[in-house]
Design a protein around this motif. Structure first.
Motif, PDB file in Angstrom:
ATOM      1  N   SER A   1      32.465  27.851  58.138  1.00 47.09           N
ATOM      2  CA  SER A   1      32.899  26.489  57.500  1.00 47.09           C
ATOM      3  C   SER A   1      33.283  25.339  58.481  1.00 47.09           C
ATOM      4  O   SER A   1      33.724  25.933  59.653  1.00 47.09           O
TER       5      SER A   1
ATOM      6  N   ASP B   1      34.149  30.088  48.167  1.00 53.79           N
ATOM      7  CA  ASP B   1      34.152  28.793  48.930  1.00 53.79           C
ATOM      8  C   ASP B   1      35.468  28.951  49.815  1.00 53.79           C
ATOM      9  O   ASP B   1      36.383  29.650  49.668  1.00 53.79           O
TER      10      ASP B   1
ATOM     11  N   ARG C   1      38.055  20.702  51.371  1.00 57.57           N
ATOM     12  CA  ARG C   1      36.931  21.526  51.112  1.00 57.57           C
ATOM     13  C   ARG C   1      36.264  21.433  52.467  1.00 57.57           C
ATOM     14  O   ARG C   1      36.278  20.331  53.077  1.00 57.57           O
TER      15      ARG C   1
ATOM     16  N   GLN D   1      30.062  18.995  53.592  1.00 50.48           N
ATOM     17  CA  GLN D   1      28.663  19.405  53.404  1.00 50.48           C
ATOM     18  C   GLN D   1      27.721  18.380  54.246  1.00 50.48           C
ATOM     19  O   GLN D   1      28.201  17.490  54.951  1.00 50.48           O
TER      20      GLN D   1
ATOM     21  N   THR E   1      26.045  16.208  53.997  1.00 51.57           N
ATOM     22  CA  THR E   1      26.001  14.755  53.478  1.00 51.57           C
ATOM     23  C   THR E   1      27.340  14.158  53.644  1.00 51.57           C
ATOM     24  O   THR E   1      27.483  13.091  53.270  1.00 51.57           O
ATOM     25  N   SER E   2      28.312  14.796  53.898  1.00 53.49           N
ATOM     26  CA  SER E   2      29.719  14.373  54.094  1.00 53.49           C
ATOM     27  C   SER E   2      29.959  13.415  55.341  1.00 53.49           C
ATOM     28  O   SER E   2      29.123  13.334  56.229  1.00 53.49           O
TER      29      SER E   2
END
Length: 286
Positions: free
Chosen positions: A78, A118, A164, A167, A169-170
């Motif tokens: 992550s 997650d 979080r 991703q 696209t972040s």
């Protein structure tokens, strides 16, 4: 696009390209094909074939008969940015019936699209979601996490920073934050200047060597810029603008309380390369 050749049917087909995305076959078993051979060839492809024989060469867009490629997972599972999405509130912190240690947090934003397993950073600590509802989620804390971080000081009602995992696209609004806490620091000073707030943190010298002026550091999961480093005092400081003070938990902590610290990973990589003799190994021969 599907491609099919049947050697039991030698029906001459017009030389053309059919796009299955624009023209769908009328029959579920009908297959639109692409004639890839020159017109002079004796082997032709039919434009509509039902129930191809076992001798046919058959490829679909996602062939179920072919093994799917699996790429090895990275050691970094992550990644975070240090841009806090919301402040959650601790609902419960304590032992479980099976000998574990759970943390339940009330939240809203980070629950959007959440799944079991997650990763959510809680005060910079990357933790795995084990349970969740529409208004809260639960994570498990290992003994090492409790020893290494300041989470053990939390209690019901405590505010925590939540983020979080990013991703593809972040936006990378902060810096690379792994959620792997390097250690804790102690708040030794809070001084307002205008509507901003100076915060001074005392840290172990083993960690202070990675802290540099104008460099990145994650404090309780918040991506911040170091202003000054005070080697004699084993401290560093940073400034929080008015907006940030309303969005993160640091201003709500008192002098003497602990904060989680994660230094910039680049400094540790550089140190590792230098200590391993890598630089010497690539120097040109004299």
């Amino acid at each position: 696009m599907a491609v099919c050749s049947s050697f039991s049917s030698m029906v001459k087909a017009p030389s053309r390209i059919c796009c299955p995305m624009r023209s769908r076959p009328s029959s579920p078993t009908a297959i639109t094909v692409l004639n890839l051979l020159p017109q002079k060839s004796n082997l032709k492809f039919s434009t509509s074939i039902s129930n191809p024989s076992t001798r046919s060469l058959f490829f679909t867009r996602t062939p179920k008969s072919l093994p799917q490629t699996r790429f090895p997972s990275s050691t970094i599972r992550s990644l975070f940015t240090g841009i806090v999405e919301e402040m959650g509130q601790v609902k419960h912190l304590g032992n479980t019936a099976d000998g574990g240690f759970d943390l339940k947090i009330r939240a809203s934003t980070v629950l959007e699209g959440v799944h079991l397993g997650d990763s959510i950073a809680v005060n910079d600590t990357c933790l795995t979601v084990t349970e969740f509802t529409d208004e809260d989620f639960t994570v498990g804390l290992s003994p090492e996490t409790l020893r290494k971080t300041s989470l053990i000081e939390l209690e019901a009602g405590s505010a925590v920073n939540l983020e979080r995992a990013v991703q593809p696209t972040s936006r990378m609004g902060g810096h690379f934050v792994q959620g792997h806490v390097d250690g804790t620091g102690e708040i030794v000073g809070k001084d307002p200047e205008g509507d901003s707030l100076w915060v001074k943190v005392k840290v172990d010298r083993g960690l202070l060597k990675y802290v540099v002026p104008k460099g990145f550091i994650a404090v309780d999961g918040t991506s911040l810029t170091v202003v000054d480093v005070f080697d004699e005092e084993s401290c560093f400081n940073f400034m929080l603008v008015a907006y940030t003070q309303q969005k993160v938990v640091i201003p709500f902590k008192n002098v003497g309380q602990k904060v989680n610290l994660e230094v910039d990973i680049l400094g540790k990589y550089v140190e590792r390369l230098l200590s391993s003799g890598f630089v010497e190994s690539i120097k040109p021969a004299a």
